[in-house]
Scaffold this motif. Structure first.
Motif, PDB file in Angstrom:
ATOM      1  N   SER A   9      13.786 116.052  13.416  1.00  0.00           N
ATOM      2  CA  SER A   9      12.367 116.334  13.306  1.00  0.00           C
ATOM      3  C   SER A   9      12.040 116.998  11.970  1.00  0.00           C
ATOM      4  O   SER A   9      12.663 117.978  11.577  1.00  0.00           O
ATOM      5  N   GLY A  10      11.057 116.442  11.279  1.00  0.00           N
ATOM      6  CA  GLY A  10      10.646 116.987   9.993  1.00  0.00           C
ATOM      7  C   GLY A  10      11.409 116.452   8.801  1.00  0.00           C
ATOM      8  O   GLY A  10      11.085 116.776   7.661  1.00  0.00           O
ATOM      9  N   TYR A  11      12.405 115.630   9.040  1.00  0.00           N
ATOM     10  CA  TYR A  11      13.237 115.110   7.959  1.00  0.00           C
ATOM     11  C   TYR A  11      12.840 113.689   7.564  1.00  0.00           C
ATOM     12  O   TYR A  11      12.281 112.939   8.358  1.00  0.00           O
ATOM     13  N   THR A  12      13.156 113.371   6.349  1.00  0.00           N
ATOM     14  CA  THR A  12      13.178 111.991   5.885  1.00  0.00           C
ATOM     15  C   THR A  12      14.639 111.569   5.831  1.00  0.00           C
ATOM     16  O   THR A  12      15.473 112.285   5.256  1.00  0.00           O
ATOM     17  N   ILE A  13      14.929 110.448   6.440  1.00  0.00           N
ATOM     18  CA  ILE A  13      16.306 109.964   6.499  1.00  0.00           C
ATOM     19  C   ILE A  13      16.385 108.664   5.718  1.00  0.00           C
ATOM     20  O   ILE A  13      15.597 107.744   5.933  1.00  0.00           O
ATOM     21  N   GLY A  14      17.340 108.610   4.843  1.00  0.00           N
ATOM     22  CA  GLY A  14      17.504 107.425   4.011  1.00  0.00           C
ATOM     23  C   GLY A  14      18.871 106.797   4.168  1.00  0.00           C
ATOM     24  O   GLY A  14      19.837 107.463   4.539  1.00  0.00           O
ATOM     25  N   TRP A  15      18.934 105.513   3.930  1.00  0.00           N
ATOM     26  CA  TRP A  15      20.193 104.789   3.825  1.00  0.00           C
ATOM     27  C   TRP A  15      20.351 104.332   2.381  1.00  0.00           C
ATOM     28  O   TRP A  15      19.416 103.771   1.796  1.00  0.00           O
ATOM     29  N   PHE A  16      21.518 104.567   1.855  1.00  0.00           N
ATOM     30  CA  PHE A  16      21.884 104.115   0.522  1.00  0.00           C
ATOM     31  C   PHE A  16      23.185 103.337   0.627  1.00  0.00           C
ATOM     32  O   PHE A  16      23.901 103.438   1.613  1.00  0.00           O
ATOM     33  N   ARG A  17      23.485 102.573  -0.390  1.00  0.00           N
ATOM     34  CA  ARG A  17      24.768 101.883  -0.404  1.00  0.00           C
ATOM     35  C   ARG A  17      25.335 101.871  -1.808  1.00  0.00           C
ATOM     36  O   ARG A  17      24.596 101.949  -2.790  1.00  0.00           O
ATOM     37  N   GLN A  18      26.646 101.789  -1.870  1.00  0.00           N
ATOM     38  CA  GLN A  18      27.331 101.744  -3.153  1.00  0.00           C
ATOM     39  C   GLN A  18      28.316 100.586  -3.148  1.00  0.00           C
ATOM     40  O   GLN A  18      29.399 100.672  -2.563  1.00  0.00           O
ATOM     41  N   PRO A  19      27.935  99.486  -3.788  1.00  0.00           N
ATOM     42  CA  PRO A  19      28.852  98.345  -3.880  1.00  0.00           C
ATOM     43  C   PRO A  19      30.046  98.700  -4.755  1.00  0.00           C
ATOM     44  O   PRO A  19      29.969  99.617  -5.588  1.00  0.00           O
ATOM     45  N   PRO A  20      31.140  97.983  -4.618  1.00  0.00           N
ATOM     46  CA  PRO A  20      32.328  98.277  -5.426  1.00  0.00           C
ATOM     47  C   PRO A  20      32.024  98.235  -6.919  1.00  0.00           C
ATOM     48  O   PRO A  20      31.456  97.262  -7.422  1.00  0.00           O
ATOM     49  N   GLY A  21      32.337  99.304  -7.613  1.00  0.00           N
ATOM     50  CA  GLY A  21      32.160  99.359  -9.050  1.00  0.00           C
ATOM     51  C   GLY A  21      30.729  99.538  -9.523  1.00  0.00           C
ATOM     52  O   GLY A  21      30.458  99.434 -10.723  1.00  0.00           O
ATOM     53  N   LYS A  22      29.829  99.801  -8.593  1.00  0.00           N
ATOM     54  CA  LYS A  22      28.413  99.940  -8.971  1.00  0.00           C
ATOM     55  C   LYS A  22      27.876 101.294  -8.546  1.00  0.00           C
ATOM     56  O   LYS A  22      28.522 102.046  -7.825  1.00  0.00           O
ATOM     57  N   GLU A  23      26.677 101.581  -8.992  1.00  0.00           N
ATOM     58  CA  GLU A  23      26.051 102.847  -8.649  1.00  0.00           C
ATOM     59  C   GLU A  23      25.433 102.782  -7.250  1.00  0.00           C
ATOM     60  O   GLU A  23      25.164 101.707  -6.715  1.00  0.00           O
TER      61      GLU A  23
END
Length: 125
Positions: free
Chosen positions: A29-43
């Protein structure tokens, strides 16, 4: 807040997979939840985010329509449903949370103060 990401694994092109993110010791509650990903060798790159209270969602333009972020209030979980997977979706996927984030920063990793351990998704052709 500590975040626990689960799901992921191996898939074939066109398959679907789901990821889940759960906080330990508190609610989202009250948070922003994000999904990120990091492919091999990338940011690390933004995938999707949801504001827990308003349920407003945000997506990377390239993933909109294939990926869906949602929240489950009863389970206190944020899920990422990934459909029609492609080899380029191969990455370590991270969930992140912030209790105070401005809309213009939602797609920026450093705007999130809490991170899960990451879960690997591998998509083969």
């Amino acid at each position: 807040v500590q975040l626990q990401a689960s799901g992921g694994g191996s898939a074939q092109t066109g398959d679907s997979l789901g990821l889940s993110c759960t906080p330990s010791g508190r609610t989202f509650s009250g948070y922003t939840i994000g999904w990120f990903r990091q492919p091999p060798g990338k940011e690390r790159e933004f995938v999707a985010a949801i504001k827990w209270n308003s349920r407003h969602t945000y997506y990377a333009n390239s993933l909109r329509g294939r990926f869906t972020i949602s929240r489950d209030n009863d389970k206190n979980t944020v899920s990422l449903q990934m459909n029609n997977l492609k080899p380029e979706d191969t990455a370590v996927y991270y969930c992140a949370a912030s209790s105070s984030i401005i809309q213009s920063s939602i797609r920026i990793p450093r705007a999130y103060g809490y991170w899960g351990q990451g879960t690997l998704v591998t998509v083969s052709s």
